[in-house]
Design a protein around this motif. Sequence first.
Motif: not given
Lengths: 319, 319, 319, 319
Positions: D291-296, D204-205, D163-164
């Motif tokens: 892109k407000q990509a907070y979790e990936f 987490d990363a 999980r990043g």
Amino acid sequence: MKSIAITLAVSALLAGTIVAKAQAPSWVPPAENERCPSKWGAGDERGAGNHMKPQTVLNAVKLIKTGEVIELAHVLGPGMPFFGTRRFDMHLKRTFMNTGANERGSNEEMVLSEIGQVGTQFDGFAHQSHRNSHYNCFKTEEITGRGGFTKLGIQNTGAFITRGVLIDVAGFKGVEMLGDNYEITVEDIEGALKKQNTSLQQGDAIMINTGWGRLYGKDNARFVKSCPGIGVKAATWLVAKDPILLGADNWPVEVAPNPDTQISLPVHQIALVVNGVHLLENLKLDELAAKQAYEFAFIMQPLKIQGGTGSTVSPIAVR
Amino acid sequence: MKSIAITLAVSALLAGTIVAKAQAPSWVPPAENERCPSKWGAGDERGAGNHMKPQTVLNAVKLIKTGEVIELAHVLGPGMPFFGTRRFDMHLKRTFMNTGANERGSNEEMVLSEIGQVGTQFDGFAHQSHRNSHYNCFKTEEITGRGGFTKLGIQNTGAFITRGVLIDVAGFKGVEMLGDNYEITVEDIEGALKKQNTSLQQGDAIMINTGWGRLYGKDNARFVKSCPGIGVKAATWLVAKDPILLGADNWPVEVAPNPDTQISLPVHQIALVVNGVHLLENLKLDELAAKQAYEFAFIMQPLKIQGGTGSTVSPIAVR
Amino acid sequence: MKSIAITLAVSALLAGTIVAKAQAPSWVPPAENERCPSKWGAGDERGAGNHMKPQTVLNAVKLIKTGEVIELAHVLGPGMPFFGTRRFDMHLKRTFMNTGANERGSNEEMVLSEIGQVGTQFDGFAHQSHRNSHYNCFKTEEITGRGGFTKLGIQNTGAFITRGVLIDVAGFKGVEMLGDNYEITVEDIEGALKKQNTSLQQGDAIMINTGWGRLYGKDNARFVKSCPGIGVKAATWLVAKDPILLGADNWPVEVAPNPDTQISLPVHQIALVVNGVHLLENLKLDELAAKQAYEFAFIMQPLKIQGGTGSTVSPIAVR
Amino acid sequence: MKSIAITLAVSALLAGTIVAKAQAPSWVPPAENERCPSKWGAGDERGAGNHMKPQTVLNAVKLIKTGEVIELAHVLGPGMPFFGTRRFDMHLKRTFMNTGANERGSNEEMVLSEIGQVGTQFDGFAHQSHRNSHYNCFKTEEITGRGGFTKLGIQNTGAFITRGVLIDVAGFKGVEMLGDNYEITVEDIEGALKKQNTSLQQGDAIMINTGWGRLYGKDNARFVKSCPGIGVKAATWLVAKDPILLGADNWPVEVAPNPDTQISLPVHQIALVVNGVHLLENLKLDELAAKQAYEFAFIMQPLKIQGGTGSTVSPIAVR
């Protein structure tokens, strides 16, 4: 330095075992208090290079009679032999066309090489040590940085112009090339000098022709696998003549591997570490030998590599 | 070579436009049929290096009176200035402890460098071209391979021992250093030679002291940004004296940028491409100038880099 | 480009002679007008890399059931085999002790390597050409600069996440390793796929297990001297399945030397030049084969080397 | 190691002086007996990399909903910023025309680079030490050879799929870019996480967006001169969350220079030496933040450089 200390302790134990079973090694470097300070004084970094003085130059120049120049270096290129993992790679940076009405194209090349230790090559005193102790007892860890040595660097030596002497041992023995790991004896050297009617002088650049150079670029695998050359006895005899350097047409100047399998290239330590005498390797001596040019002005200009252990060179004999 | 052909066509068009609007460039290389074959013969690769003959050596050696050696090379190290993206990186390969009772440690270094084109440095004829045409009209694409040039390589030059002459233009002008992009005139050179009471001879190694070398290693940014030196007129005058090489204490021998902004380092083409005269850059001339040593034996040994465009060198003056 | 033009003319003549005496080569690349523009459109630089789309990722991710990661890359180190003169040299830049009360030591290393073309390695389209013509008929001289390619550089590919398929030809043939220059046939591939119960899909990363990887790092001389692999027929058959890449556990993916001695590594041209399909070499496939993992999510991240011909990679299979 | 011993003694004296005059340093590494063995066990070389387990992969993969891939690496090329003397040089080895009727041309390139420590780059545990002591108290002199580290090498880490989480501190502060040496506080991180509605999990990363990456390749001089980032307090807080790695869009992850001028990049020691948490530098985070990509799903494949201190990487976020 715990790991090395342990290694040494273990090897001392092993040596003890070996002594009990077999013979002691035929040579080990003398203790530091026997070899330091060097005869050139405490803190000296030049060793036998101190022989280079104006009078040395004048004496050498007197040997120039015809103006003939004989090259003593091999070409640096893809056909070279290499010791171990060393290399000489050249990557052409092909034409950059400059702007301008004169349409000027420019080429250059990137070279990746242990340029101090490949090809016809000159050894400085940072190159070799006994344990961690170099010429004049400089300690490795006290004189090394990330980018080279802070003492004993090759930039200190300056150019060499001195009397050069060829000792043609192969010629004396009546062979084109000495045997694959033949150890040249003191008698060989004395015999060759007598045959040539050459005497040695203080400060000479002494070069030994083994004939091994015939393999250079032709049978590189054999060239580096072993070689004929001087051993502990002949090196000790030669160093006592107080030369500025010892050279040969093989890769380590000395016989390799040493006939005493307990020791590794001892002449490197005798010359570079104990006595401060430079070594000059991979010389091209065939032309000198063929012309029986036993005495000449020797000229060499090492690259001034700051902190370098040596320099690839292109020395010449002039007579 | 379509892309280059297009480039040339476009630049010819642009040149046409410029001519219409402004002045023609002050110099462009002569056509191939005007400069080839060179005066040394079709196929010749040595150019002015052909001046090296036994008599040249004997004449030079006669100038050695005291045996004093003056070094003309800067040290190769982290403090050097560099032209463009060139570099000299040295990575220490620290102690490899060899097996053996003699506990021999060995150090060496990996060098990454345009070793033909950094530091005090000697230019060969593969280095520069007019379009794709080099000295004696060798074509770039016909003499290049992946690993270097198949013709005009620096390994061909051999060592240089010839009469060296210092022309101290800074001294003649009474300054420590000429201005940042001062173009040395023919009158400057004639005046300096007269003041020094020096005459030029065929085959001389001619070195010009601009004083710019004072910045070397001290203000590298300024050192490489521009420099005083000879331009088209002085170079043409000097080349007519038939020297073996032209050197200076700046980075391109010539003034840079050229006062004629339409052309880029034209002296590189005048010397290397058109006339086959070598260039010697980044010389250390301060000691020679301070000692007013205007005439001496010049000795230089380029590395024998197969197919190389030049060689970093450590030349000396002996007198 | 006169020299190449002459070469081609001569080889055309020779080819003519050969035709008269013997057989035509079994394959030569099609003319430019038959292969350009590519099916991905004029000016396209990505070729089969265009298969990478969000749906491709989602399809691949569905194959992940247990979270097991299987590495497909060999370690980069001194034991690696190399093709030709390529290398991977690492020089440790040992401890730089930073100033500061926290006494922070820092180490790094200088790497000298054809990092795009050594070890487990991914080929881009700048790597290979037919004469001077690359994928989509980009011309070498129009897309090369001193520092790399201006088109077709490996930085364009992005990461790969797609369905991976192993075709275990060695397993199908019931051997640990195919013969030294065995050419895998279409029947071998069809047989292996049937035995495995695997079907191919558009956009697959197809990897072929020859067993040859057993020699990697163990008998490097034999590993690079020749290898079993696909030839013209099997490559043509596979490329027709429209994969994103073709990989294998040998050094060129294909059989080498080609059984038709008139042609040199033709699959490199079929894949990279004619069809825009990437190659992936020196894979470590033993674990996949041992686990009979024939279908998996394939993930690979090439280094984004600007203008690079390829990239050393560390791909994985996840299932 | 006498020289280092002396250095330490002197610095201890100086430290004493400083204490008398001013303040103690705000942080120094804990004694070895407080940090060794690490929580992952004596002799462990993977540190937080041990979080990589099949379940970690499965948890990460669940975050992939659309198959969108966002690249987190900058391009490796001439426009890159460099720390200190590091570099990335690429020398094109232009077309080798193979023999064969298929007229196959081949290109490759030689790369000279601290490939473990340039560009978007992942730090291993051999990279940093406290005095001579690394993660889990491995000693520099016991784990180094000429060609790299014998323990803690980057080839041990394997691929990362976990999980990043992006912590957009610049976004939280409402600026495009934090100030030149702004130290991110624990409150900043807590505030950003709350605003994003993101929580941290073990393994987490964690990547921090400072906005500093906007300067990468655009104002390299400013990029490397200093940077905003986490300091001792925020790093300690983050490490307590037990992440697999800490990354940022600046060059050292942490604020530089540290506001406490007595210490040098302390977060490198907190993460790499004391806690065995990897660092990931020079990330390209602008697209994630925009892109407000907070979790990936975070995926990264370090090169398997034997004995390497780190690896240049091309990580991606997938969602």
